[in-house]
Scaffold this active site. Sequence first.
Site, mmCIF file in Angstrom:
data_model
loop_
_atom_site.group_PDB
_atom_site.id
_atom_site.type_symbol
_atom_site.label_atom_id
_atom_site.label_comp_id
_atom_site.label_asym_id
_atom_site.label_seq_id
_atom_site.Cartn_x
_atom_site.Cartn_y
_atom_site.Cartn_z
ATOM 1 C CE LYS A 287 88.466 -6.521 63.869
ATOM 2 N NZ LYS A 287 89.395 -6.127 64.391
ATOM 3 C CG ASP A 292 88.381 0.183 64.724
ATOM 4 O OD1 ASP A 292 87.452 0.454 65.597
ATOM 5 O OD2 ASP A 292 89.219 -0.423 65.174
ATOM 6 C CE LYS A 299 91.409 1.956 64.752
ATOM 7 N NZ LYS A 299 92.701 1.134 64.737
ATOM 8 C CG ASP A 373 91.609 1.107 68.048
ATOM 9 O OD1 ASP A 373 91.092 0.629 67.335
ATOM 10 O OD2 ASP A 373 92.943 1.488 67.492
ATOM 11 N NE ARG A 377 92.528 -7.477 71.611
ATOM 12 C CZ ARG A 377 93.150 -7.189 72.161
ATOM 13 N NH1 ARG A 377 94.239 -7.085 73.130
ATOM 14 N NH2 ARG A 377 94.547 -6.353 70.893
#
Length: 523
Positions: A287, A292, A299, A373, A377
């Site tokens: 990944k 992020d 977040k 968030d 995946r």
Amino acid sequence: MKISAKNNLHINSSQFSQGDIFVVPVFKSNIKGAKGGMLPGADETSLKYLKKYEHELNGAITREVKRTDYKVLAGKRLNVPAGKCSLRISGLSHQALSLTGPSLDEWRRLGGDALRQALSLKSEHLVIDLSQVKGSISSQILQAIAEGLALGAYEFNQYRKATDKTKASLQVIIFGLNLSPAESRKVLDSARAISEATCFARDLVNLGPSDLVPADLVTHAKKIARASKGRVKVKIYDRRGLERLGAGGILGVGKGSDYPPYLIHLHYKGKTSAKKTKKKTIALVGKGVTFDSGGYSIKPAKSMEDMKCDMSGAAAVLGTMSYLTSLSGKEVLEHDVHVIVPTVENMLNGKSVKPGDVLKALNGKTMEVLNTDAEGRLILADALAYSERLKPDVVIDLATLTGACIVALGSDITGLFSTDEKLAHTLKDLGAKSGELFWELPIASDQYRGNISSLIADIKNTGDGGPGAIIGALFLKEFVPPDVDWAHLDIAGPAFVTKESDYIKKGGTGFGVRTLIAYLHSL
């Protein structure tokens, strides 16, 4: 820092005055209630060996043990004043004497601790006495100590004004092992190559997120390929290439950033061998979210502080490939290794993917995005689906995927999910020997697959609460090539740490590199 290995080194007063610190391993007795004489809890073999030091130091060991009430335990150390230098007694378990169980990492920690002590004392010489080690395990122990020294010496200084030069002048002498000079050199070279690959991964993780955007990972991948002298081929899919592939997960997550997304594919071509063993194809997927923010499911500020580490999986597989390029001659692997890195920056703008959007993955499955968030995946879905065209025998992915895995296992242990019991056992065993701990968690399809069923798409990217790490693994499983052995390593905990250990500094750890290297060599 220069590391050398010698079979013998005569110990006398003159030698002590030249070496700033001596390190001697002492093993805990496996006999219940053993008193240990001058060193409580020590194995009888260690006690006999320490007598020559006790004689040379005129009883200093006994005096210091009494003063500090020291007892031999694994990881417990004692400094004994020895004139101008210091004798450091390093406690190890009895298993470390025969390398049973996960005791190899005790030697790695011994090396890291010894280096810390030498640097704190501003030593010019560090001498490690391994005369008690016998038999075929000598090379493994030498390599573990050398790795501990090299990994413990790591510092990330790119943003510092000045650096300490002490490590560069330190001379490390490891003696007492019955290895030929050629054998010692081979072991030390192997330790150096593995440590360099790990530290390469650490560097990538520790870079500021504005200094490592997706295009920078592409640049590093190309450098790895160039360094391989033709053994590694690189293929880069930019935005147009991703559109042609139909990689909707990578494109969707990447829409919110000014930096374009990529899919990186490195192919290490194993050598042709006369052996009758089947040549295997291994796909390593990492990944690569270079930062992020959480997207629209943003977040909290505190949770964003370490989010430069969300590409730790990519760093691990790129570090592993950088190691493979260092191999030559007989060391070249006989198997093909593919490294696949989906890389994006998860940011916010007017084009960002929104909760409720539906993305189509590379294999045609549609994914409802309920939480932006849970983006890792989504990009791994495309990468795992892409691996099918490579016809792999084994697929292993590494990802800082879920905070739930940290809740379950803490910051020192990685969650391991696998469709193959043998693969899971191998990774767990090799990880313990490499100093990287894994704990197997169930995929539990029958119990939890319904949590990712969507009302409007084939699958949704979050569950309805419950076991988040398992649900993340179940999502990824939907995109793994059929009939392929697969392992998912959720490295969210140990990929980036805020407390130091003997040979691990704060920040990026390079977790996974050593286990992957050991796995590839085990094939």
